[in-house]
Design a protein around this motif. Structure first.
Motif, mmCIF file in Angstrom:
data_model
loop_
_atom_site.group_PDB
_atom_site.id
_atom_site.type_symbol
_atom_site.label_atom_id
_atom_site.label_comp_id
_atom_site.label_asym_id
_atom_site.label_seq_id
_atom_site.Cartn_x
_atom_site.Cartn_y
_atom_site.Cartn_z
ATOM 1 N N THR A 1 4.346 7.267 1.727
ATOM 2 C CA THR A 1 5.434 7.323 0.749
ATOM 3 C C THR A 1 6.751 6.974 1.423
ATOM 4 N N ILE A 2 7.505 6.112 0.767
ATOM 5 C CA ILE A 2 8.865 5.776 1.186
ATOM 6 C C ILE A 2 9.810 6.255 0.092
ATOM 7 N N LEU B 1 15.608 -4.333 4.115
ATOM 8 C CA LEU B 1 14.250 -4.872 4.241
ATOM 9 C C LEU B 1 13.664 -4.545 5.610
ATOM 10 N N ASN B 2 14.480 -4.637 6.645
ATOM 11 C CA ASN B 2 13.999 -4.321 7.987
ATOM 12 C C ASN B 2 13.573 -2.858 8.091
ATOM 13 N N LEU B 3 14.383 -1.961 7.507
ATOM 14 C CA LEU B 3 14.056 -0.531 7.553
ATOM 15 C C LEU B 3 12.814 -0.227 6.715
ATOM 16 N N LEU B 4 12.677 -0.893 5.563
ATOM 17 C CA LEU B 4 11.471 -0.703 4.749
ATOM 18 C C LEU B 4 10.235 -1.195 5.479
ATOM 19 N N LYS B 5 10.353 -2.317 6.167
ATOM 20 C CA LYS B 5 9.215 -2.851 6.913
ATOM 21 C C LYS B 5 8.814 -1.909 8.037
ATOM 22 N N ASN B 6 9.810 -1.351 8.732
ATOM 23 C CA ASN B 6 9.507 -0.374 9.782
ATOM 24 C C ASN B 6 8.775 0.832 9.208
ATOM 25 N N ALA B 7 9.234 1.301 8.039
ATOM 26 C CA ALA B 7 8.606 2.466 7.406
ATOM 27 C C ALA B 7 7.161 2.159 7.027
ATOM 28 N N LYS C 1 0.815 -1.219 0.000
ATOM 29 C CA LYS C 1 0.000 0.000 0.000
ATOM 30 C C LYS C 1 0.850 1.272 0.000
ATOM 31 N N MET C 2 2.163 1.129 -0.031
ATOM 32 C CA MET C 2 3.046 2.279 0.011
ATOM 33 C C MET C 2 3.489 2.683 -1.397
ATOM 34 N N THR C 3 3.779 3.950 -1.558
ATOM 35 C CA THR C 3 4.403 4.446 -2.784
ATOM 36 C C THR C 3 5.901 4.552 -2.531
ATOM 37 N N VAL C 4 6.686 3.839 -3.321
ATOM 38 C CA VAL C 4 8.141 3.830 -3.137
ATOM 39 C C VAL C 4 8.787 4.652 -4.246
ATOM 40 N N VAL C 5 9.520 5.686 -3.864
ATOM 41 C CA VAL C 5 10.171 6.602 -4.799
ATOM 42 C C VAL C 5 11.680 6.407 -4.701
ATOM 43 N N GLU C 6 12.354 6.385 -5.852
ATOM 44 C CA GLU C 6 13.792 6.172 -5.881
ATOM 45 C C GLU C 6 14.519 7.432 -6.343
ATOM 46 N N HIS C 7 15.468 7.884 -5.531
ATOM 47 C CA HIS C 7 16.336 9.001 -5.884
ATOM 48 C C HIS C 7 17.776 8.508 -5.744
ATOM 49 N N TYR C 8 18.358 8.013 -6.831
ATOM 50 C CA TYR C 8 19.671 7.386 -6.776
ATOM 51 C C TYR C 8 20.720 8.241 -7.486
ATOM 52 N N ASP C 9 21.938 8.150 -6.981
ATOM 53 C CA ASP C 9 23.091 8.728 -7.663
ATOM 54 C C ASP C 9 23.688 7.626 -8.541
ATOM 55 N N PRO C 10 23.486 7.699 -9.858
ATOM 56 C CA PRO C 10 23.945 6.603 -10.721
ATOM 57 C C PRO C 10 25.458 6.460 -10.787
ATOM 58 N N GLU D 1 13.552 7.065 3.792
ATOM 59 C CA GLU D 1 12.723 8.120 4.391
ATOM 60 C C GLU D 1 11.249 7.742 4.303
ATOM 61 N N ASP D 2 10.515 7.984 5.375
ATOM 62 C CA ASP D 2 9.063 7.767 5.340
ATOM 63 C C ASP D 2 8.355 8.988 5.893
ATOM 64 N N ASP D 3 7.069 9.079 5.606
ATOM 65 C CA ASP D 3 6.275 10.220 6.064
ATOM 66 C C ASP D 3 5.321 9.829 7.181
ATOM 67 N N GLY D 4 5.728 8.866 7.986
ATOM 68 C CA GLY D 4 4.924 8.423 9.116
ATOM 69 C C GLY D 4 4.996 9.385 10.289
#
Length: 364
Positions: free
Chosen positions: A259-260, A243-249, A217-226, A289-292
């Motif tokens: 949004t993550i 994965l642990n940090l994403l699950k917490n978010a 149910k989350m929107t995952v946005v990627e901002h990477y330095d290629p 980063e999350d907006d929780g």
């Protein structure tokens, strides 16, 4: 500047900005480019306070330092750039003797200094948790197996309306066994198999796993330095941490979604000093980063300690395990949290720092 001056300027390990008479940026060094997450070309000529958000009224103090031709030191202030969470820094401002009116601004992030003991404290806490896990596993799991079996046998002779209590015994026993399994896992993490790793491959694996499961149910946005170079890491253990940090978010957002943001960048100025006096650069940064709602203020400073959790029924082992894994990597993890914006940051060494160039003696 002469060639020697240019070499010194480029080699400075902390972000350095040269300001003109109107507090506009005249020059920045490579460490400042990493700190500002912008190229020198893009910031030259801009007002410094448009690029730096400092939690202190510095404009007048800077002008007084310029007028009196005196240095200015500001300790423990939050400095942000607008593109990422603020971090605690010490600011050193001094006039340039060869250029009247111009000022030199040095930014020394104190986040590392404040958490230099993190690796030691995490390992100490880990040893305590491991000892407790070994005791609990034997002394509690075996009796629980007997209690579960007895409850299941009792349920065979009960009427359906009386099964609620035996079902409760079985489910709670299994929950405790699951908790003990997690405690044992905390103590059984093997040493990392360090190798060159593309962190974006790890982030992509974690993202794909998350969006079909706990973060659906989350929107995952990627901002990477290629252009990010390879990190020195164990890819499977790093994946476990992400994965642990994403699950917490995702859990912080609740059932409503959110949004993550997955972010990667290079920051040359980050170094960690070890107990033997040697230093290591940790320039590769991963942020989640999350907006929780953010971390509860009463546990924010201890969130990486075992059994500290901000969630009801949380074990408090996930972040402690993440900190232990990164400590074993020679890296580190930090968090900045306010309501609506929580950022966990992972800092890792470059793969080409291995071997003779892996550690350098820091100069005082």
């Amino acid at each position: 500047m002469s060639a020697a001056d240019d070499a010194i300027w480029t080699s400075l390990p902390v972000p350095a900005l040269m300001l003109d008479e109107d507090d506009r940026i005249a020059r920045i060094n490579p460490a400042a480019e990493g700190f500002l997450m912008s190229s020198a070309r893009s910031v030259i000529g801009q007002p410094v306070w448009d690029r730096l958000a400092v939690d202190a009224p510095l404009e007048e103090a800077l002008q007084r330092a310029r007028t009196h031709d005196a240095p200015l030191f500001v300790n423990d202030v939050d400095v942000g750039t607008g593109d990422r969470a603020p971090m605690q820094c010490t600011l050193q401002i001094a006039p340039l003797s060869a250029a009247p009116g111009r000022m030199l601004l040095l930014i020394a992030p104190r986040e590392l200094a404040g958490r230099v003991s993190q690796n030691i404290s995490v390992k100490s806490a880990a040893r305590s948790a491991i000892g407790m896990a070994e005791m609990l596993a034997h002394e509690i799991k075996n009796p629980l197996a007997g209690i579960t079996g007895a409850a299941q046998l009792l349920s065979m002779g009960l009427k359906s309306e009386d099964l609620e209590l035996t079902d409760l015994i079985v489910s709670e026993s299994r929950r405790i066994v699951s908790l003990l399994d997690q405690v044992e896992q905390f103590g059984n993490i093997s040493a990392p198999a360090l190798q060159p790793v593309n962190v974006h491959d790890v982030l992509d694996r974690a993202r794909r796993s998350a969006i079909v499961g706990f973060a659906a149910k989350m929107t995952v946005v990627e901002h990477y330095d290629p252009s990010l170079p390879l990190a020195l890491a164990d890819p499977d253990q790093l994946l476990q941490v992400v994965l642990n940090l994403l699950k917490n978010a995702a859990e912080a957002a609740g059932g409503s979604g959110g949004t993550i943001i997955l972010r990667s960048y290079y920051e040359q100025s980050l170094r960690v000093r070890r107990g033997n006096g040697s230093g290591r650069s940790l320039p590769l940064q991963i942020e989640i980063e999350d907006d929780g709602p953010g971390l509860p203020p009463d546990i924010a400073a201890e969130v990486f300690e075992p059994f500290v959790s901000g969630r009801e029924n949380g074990t408090g082992l996930g972040l402690a395990l993440a900190a232990k894994i990164l400590s074993d990597h020679g890296g580190w993890i930090s968090v900045s949290s306010t309501p609506g914006k929580t950022i966990f940051r992972i800092s890792l060494p470059r793969a080409d720092q291995a071997g003779a160039g892996q550690e350098q003696k820091e100069q005082d």
